[in-house]
Design a protein around this motif. Structure first.
Motif, short mmCIF file in Angstrom:
data_model
loop_
_atom_site.label_atom_id
_atom_site.label_comp_id
_atom_site.label_asym_id
_atom_site.label_seq_id
_atom_site.Cartn_x
_atom_site.Cartn_y
_atom_site.Cartn_z
N PHE A 1 0.82 -1.21 0.00
CA PHE A 1 0.00 0.00 0.00
C PHE A 1 0.86 1.27 0.00
CE2 PHE A 1 -2.61 -3.37 1.61
CZ PHE A 1 -3.85 -3.14 1.03
N LEU A 2 2.15 1.09 -0.18
CA LEU A 2 3.08 2.21 -0.23
C LEU A 2 3.73 2.27 -1.61
CD1 LEU A 2 4.89 1.63 3.19
CD2 LEU A 2 3.01 3.23 2.71
N PRO A 3 4.23 3.44 -2.02
CA PRO A 3 4.97 3.49 -3.29
C PRO A 3 6.16 2.54 -3.24
CG PRO A 3 4.45 5.71 -2.54
CD PRO A 3 4.10 4.77 -1.41
N ARG A 4 6.42 1.89 -4.37
CA ARG A 4 7.58 1.01 -4.44
C ARG A 4 8.86 1.80 -4.30
NH1 ARG A 4 5.60 -3.03 -9.38
NH2 ARG A 4 4.74 -4.64 -8.00
N ARG A 5 8.86 2.99 -4.81
CA ARG A 5 10.01 3.88 -4.63
C ARG A 5 9.55 5.30 -4.82
NH1 ARG A 5 12.70 6.01 -9.12
NH2 ARG A 5 11.95 5.29 -11.15
N ARG A 6 10.27 6.22 -4.23
CA ARG A 6 9.99 7.64 -4.41
C ARG A 6 11.09 8.23 -5.28
NH1 ARG A 6 5.86 9.28 -1.46
NH2 ARG A 6 5.20 7.95 0.29
N PRO A 7 10.72 9.00 -6.27
CA PRO A 7 11.72 9.49 -7.23
C PRO A 7 12.67 10.50 -6.61
CG PRO A 7 9.61 10.53 -7.61
CD PRO A 7 9.37 9.47 -6.60
N SER A 8 13.89 10.48 -7.06
CA SER A 8 14.89 11.43 -6.58
C SER A 8 15.31 12.40 -7.68
CB SER A 8 16.13 10.68 -6.06
OG SER A 8 16.67 9.84 -7.07
N GLN A 9 15.20 11.99 -8.93
CA GLN A 9 15.57 12.86 -10.04
C GLN A 9 14.37 13.66 -10.52
OE1 GLN A 9 17.36 10.31 -12.98
NE2 GLN A 9 19.26 10.07 -11.82
N GLU A 10 14.65 14.83 -11.09
CA GLU A 10 13.59 15.74 -11.50
C GLU A 10 12.63 15.11 -12.51
OE1 GLU A 10 11.20 18.97 -11.65
OE2 GLU A 10 12.83 18.58 -10.24
N ARG A 11 13.17 14.41 -13.49
CA ARG A 11 12.31 13.81 -14.50
C ARG A 11 11.38 12.77 -13.89
NH1 ARG A 11 14.37 10.51 -19.93
NH2 ARG A 11 12.27 10.02 -20.73
N PHE B 1 6.09 10.97 -11.57
CA PHE B 1 5.40 10.56 -10.35
C PHE B 1 4.21 11.48 -10.09
CE2 PHE B 1 4.96 10.38 -5.69
CZ PHE B 1 5.05 9.02 -5.43
N ASP B 2 4.45 12.78 -10.17
CA ASP B 2 3.39 13.76 -9.94
C ASP B 2 2.32 13.69 -11.02
OD1 ASP B 2 4.74 14.60 -7.69
OD2 ASP B 2 5.64 16.36 -8.65
N ASP B 3 2.72 13.47 -12.27
CA ASP B 3 1.75 13.34 -13.35
C ASP B 3 0.82 12.16 -13.11
OD1 ASP B 3 2.80 15.50 -14.70
OD2 ASP B 3 3.99 14.31 -16.11
N ILE B 4 1.37 11.07 -12.62
CA ILE B 4 0.56 9.89 -12.33
C ILE B 4 -0.47 10.20 -11.25
CG2 ILE B 4 0.63 7.58 -11.31
CD1 ILE B 4 3.38 7.22 -12.73
N LEU B 5 -0.05 10.89 -10.21
CA LEU B 5 -0.96 11.21 -9.11
C LEU B 5 -2.03 12.21 -9.54
CD1 LEU B 5 1.55 11.41 -6.14
CD2 LEU B 5 -0.09 9.59 -6.62
N ARG B 6 -1.67 13.18 -10.37
CA ARG B 6 -2.67 14.13 -10.85
C ARG B 6 -3.71 13.42 -11.72
NH1 ARG B 6 1.63 17.95 -10.97
NH2 ARG B 6 2.28 17.21 -13.04
#
Length: 218
Positions: free
Chosen positions: A11-21, A26-31
């Motif tokens: 129920f958690l993200p598999r990973r959180r992004p560190s690079q800008e791209r 990641f944000d596009d997916i959530l929006r």
């Protein structure tokens, strides 16, 4: 509908992004997920549809989220963090602002968030869909309640921490329930917010009176 997922990590993200791209993706997916959830509801909500709406390959989505539950839980976490930020800002006004004024100001702020962003209720409802997501939603609410407990300290001096914790949990639960009730179809949002203010004001007045009686030994 139930889920067979048992591992909390699912129920958690598999990973959180560190690079800008990656962060942008990641944000596009959530929006995209927010918009889709409002449109179709949780029962018809799928990871594949989210990927299509976000314009990313499904494999890219699965790099971040293993299933649709993880997406919803991340949205709920973000909504909780947003409210925590608002609470922190209002906390800066204590004790210079009377608690009644603070409560009204805070509820007006939260009510505006719920009125202008229908995804908040959609996310809240989605979190009630399964026992594991309900449990995580309860964890998020407890995090808010812990913050409210600290806010109550200068407003209820002399009260026991366990009493403040109980107050805080009730305040958070009632506020969330009423705000989500306030934006149901056919419901008058302003009237519901007025009722919420009345409920919480009366509750806090009673709590303040009880705390004062305990301090005086009455």
């Amino acid at each position: 509908m139930t889920t067979q997922i048992a591992d909390p990590a699912e129920f958690l993200p598999r990973r959180r992004p560190s690079q800008e791209r990656s962060r942008r993706r990641f944000d596009d997916i959530l929006r995209a997920a927010r918009a889709l959830l409002v449109e179709v509801g949780f029962e018809s909500f799928t990871s594949e549809q989210v990927a299509l709406r976000a314009g990313v390959p499904i494999g890219s989505l699965y790099q971040f989220f293993g299933n649709k539950y993880a997406i919803i839980c991340e949205l709920d976490r973000l909504d909780t963090a947003n409210v925590q930020t608002a609470l922190a800002e209002f906390a800066a006004e204590i004790p210079t602002l009377a608690w009644g004024d603070l409560l009204e100001k805070l509820l007006d702020h939260l009510a505006a968030l719920w009125r202008t962003d229908p995804s908040r209720r959609a996310v809240w409802l989605a979190m009630q869909a399964t026992p594991p997501t309900r449990a995580l939603a309860a964890t998020h609410e407890r995090e808010l309640a812990a913050q409210v407990t600290r806010l109550l300290a200068p407003l209820t001096p002399g009260s026991k921490i366990t009493h403040r914790q109980s107050l805080a949990e009730v305040l958070v639960y009632v506020t969330y329930s009423m705000l989500n009730f306030s934006i149901r179809d056919g419901q008058s949002h302003p009237d519901a917010v007025v009722q919420l203010k009345t409920l919480l004001t009366g509750y806090l007045i009673a709590a303040e009176t009880e705390a004062a009686q305990q301090r005086s030994g009455a």
